[in-house]
Scaffold this motif. Structure first.
Motif, PDB file in Angstrom:
ATOM      1  N   ARG A 131     -11.638 -34.306 -65.105  1.00 56.04           N
ATOM      2  CA  ARG A 131     -10.913 -34.798 -64.171  1.00 56.04           C
ATOM      3  C   ARG A 131     -10.835 -33.786 -62.801  1.00 56.04           C
ATOM      4  N   THR A 144      -7.049 -46.088 -71.283  1.00 55.27           N
ATOM      5  CA  THR A 144      -6.738 -45.670 -69.993  1.00 55.27           C
ATOM      6  C   THR A 144      -7.107 -44.267 -69.478  1.00 55.27           C
ATOM      7  N   ALA A 145      -6.786 -43.450 -70.566  1.00 60.51           N
ATOM      8  CA  ALA A 145      -7.006 -41.837 -70.164  1.00 60.51           C
ATOM      9  C   ALA A 145      -8.701 -41.732 -69.807  1.00 60.51           C
ATOM     10  N   LEU A 200     -11.089 -44.334 -69.074  1.00 63.91           N
ATOM     11  CA  LEU A 200     -11.869 -45.165 -68.100  1.00 63.91           C
ATOM     12  C   LEU A 200     -11.306 -45.164 -66.824  1.00 63.91           C
ATOM     13  N   THR A 201     -10.091 -44.581 -66.502  1.00 59.87           N
ATOM     14  CA  THR A 201      -9.665 -44.540 -64.807  1.00 59.87           C
ATOM     15  C   THR A 201      -9.945 -43.350 -64.503  1.00 59.87           C
ATOM     16  N   PRO A 202     -10.388 -43.316 -63.146  1.00 54.44           N
ATOM     17  CA  PRO A 202     -10.727 -41.896 -62.681  1.00 54.44           C
ATOM     18  C   PRO A 202      -9.426 -41.297 -61.830  1.00 54.44           C
ATOM     19  N   SER A 203      -8.436 -41.935 -61.797  1.00 52.10           N
ATOM     20  CA  SER A 203      -7.283 -41.448 -61.100  1.00 52.10           C
ATOM     21  C   SER A 203      -6.549 -40.496 -61.901  1.00 52.10           C
ATOM     22  N   SER A 248      -3.312 -39.905 -61.977  1.00 52.52           N
ATOM     23  CA  SER A 248      -2.243 -40.549 -62.361  1.00 52.52           C
ATOM     24  C   SER A 248      -2.223 -41.437 -63.650  1.00 52.52           C
ATOM     25  N   PHE A 249      -3.258 -42.200 -63.299  1.00 56.51           N
ATOM     26  CA  PHE A 249      -3.641 -43.178 -64.442  1.00 56.51           C
ATOM     27  C   PHE A 249      -3.909 -42.441 -65.750  1.00 56.51           C
ATOM     28  N   THR A 250      -4.571 -41.222 -65.753  1.00 54.76           N
ATOM     29  CA  THR A 250      -4.940 -40.567 -66.922  1.00 54.76           C
ATOM     30  C   THR A 250      -3.576 -40.002 -67.487  1.00 54.76           C
ATOM     31  N   GLY A 278      -1.893 -42.743 -69.128  1.00 57.56           N
ATOM     32  CA  GLY A 278      -2.768 -43.053 -70.478  1.00 57.56           C
ATOM     33  C   GLY A 278      -1.926 -42.330 -71.651  1.00 57.56           C
ATOM     34  N   THR A 326     -15.081 -38.496 -73.029  1.00 50.42           N
ATOM     35  CA  THR A 326     -14.854 -39.782 -72.409  1.00 50.42           C
ATOM     36  C   THR A 326     -15.153 -40.646 -73.728  1.00 50.42           C
TER      37      THR A 326
END
Length: 374
Positions: A228, A279-280, A282-285, A287-289, A292, A351
């Motif tokens: 990230r 979620t951690a 697959l999501t690039p953001s 905040s979403f990590t 997760g 990932t």
């Protein structure tokens, strides 16, 4: 008053190893860079923490039986805090591995004996207290992760961070150790045992869950830094998010399990943790990590406590044999998880390793919620 003092001292005992081991999580990227390690090499060296813990458990039980919990816990605290600064100074694979081996042995010894004390204190209290005790481990881990991350963000060196947190742990031990149990454990009490029957299945669920928790501890900061692109000083906040979620959930855990029932609690929790890893990954953001990691903490929080309850209720083995056996399998998860993540990351991607962990958690949730205890 004595019982109350021992209950408070037991909570402090659970707080200390959580606080100290949490200091290591945000230091992993620093150690990786200082020793110039690739993912696979880091995975190998992280084995030291789990190997040390696993090897120390039989000796810890024997020493507790001979010398009493208090003495063994004080020696373990001294060893734990003595080697902690070495984790901030080790500059190659060998020195870091040796430091982690000793650190893991001291933490494993303390963990084993504090649980022996917790069983006695809970039994004498006449009410359920084990979830609350384990919540204080999470509180310690949360506090340690926050303190370490804040110190690093403020420009403190890893060495200063370890020394400062070690001093705080010494103060806690000095205040509460007088109320740690001094009498010897019954000599006939088993420390480790081989699982059989349904105990093996319970142990598998604990192994997977502990493996996932250990992976968050040792790889969350690396993931935020290298995947990230988060700054080193801020990479420890993923572990903070995980621990905050787990701590709150454990504090409410008894009421949640009573309302949902053990099976549904395990199924929902395990699937939620699996969704968190996905979620951690697959999501690039950022905040979403972090969200997760929160899901992983909420999901994993009550799975292991429910499994330990089932281990005590099953009739295939006596509880005094089944619970240590399940604990051993759990430590095997702590041992194998970070290393497995490292090897998968080296041959595939970090990932991808997180996604495989999500699948393992989903399978464990289904297995754990389908167990029939007789």
């Amino acid at each position: 008053m004595l019982k109350v003092a021992q209950q408070r001292a037991t909570r402090a005992a659970f707080f200390i190893p959580g606080f100290v081991t949490a200091c290591w999580a945000p230091l992993v990227p620093f150690a990786k860079a200082r020793a110039s390690l690739e993912e696979a090499a880091l995975g190998v060296v992280l084995l030291g923490l789990g190997v040390g813990s696993l090897l120390a458990m039989p000796a810890a039980g024997l020493f507790a039986a001979r010398f009493g919990c208090r003495r063994v816990m004080l020696v373990a605290v001294a060893a734990m805090l003595g080697v902690l600064p070495c984790l901030a100074l080790a500059s190659n694979l060998v020195s870091l591995g040796v430091a982690l081996l000793v650190f893991g042995a001291s933490v494993g010894t303390f963990d084993c004996v504090m649980n022996v004390q917790a069983v006695v204190v809970e039994r004498e209290s006449g009410r359920s207290m084990m979830s609350g005790f384990h919540a204080f481990y999470s509180l310690g881990a949360l506090a340690g992760a926050i303190v370490a991350s804040l110190l690093l963000a403020a420009g403190a060196t890893p060495l200063f961070c370890t020394v400062a947190m070690g001093v705080a742990a010494i103060v806690l031990a000095g205040v509460f150790s007088r109320a740690w149990r001094a009498e010897r454990v019954r000599s006939g009490t088993p420390v480790l045992a081989l699982p059989r029957g349904v105990v093996i299945l319970i142990g598998i669920v604990c192994l997977v869950t502990f493996m996932a928790e250990g992976s968050v501890r040792d790889w969350s900061a690396v993931y935020l830094r290298e995947v990230r692109g988060v700054a080193l000083a801020r990479a420890g906040w993923g572990f903070v998010a995980f621990n905050l979620a787990m701590t709150i959930t454990r504090l409410l855990g008894d009421r949640v399990v009573d309302r949902l029932g053990p099976a549904l609690s395990v199924r929902i929790g395990g699937l939620m943790a699996a969704a968190g890893f996905a979620t951690a990954a697959l999501t690039p953001s950022l905040s979403f990590t972090l969200a997760g990691y929160v899901l992983v903490g909420v999901g994993c929080a009550n799975v292991v406590p429910v499994m330990f309850t089932l281990a005590g209720r099953q009739t295939r083995l006596p509880a005094a044999v089944a619970v240590p056996a399940v604990s051993t399998m759990g430590y095997a998860g702590v041992l194998s998880g970070p290393a497995v993540i490292g090897f998968i990351a080296q041959s595939w991607t970090l990932t991808g390793a997180f996604l495989l962990t999500a699948l393992a958690l989903a399978a464990a949730a289904i297995l754990g919620s389908s167990l029939k205890i007789r």
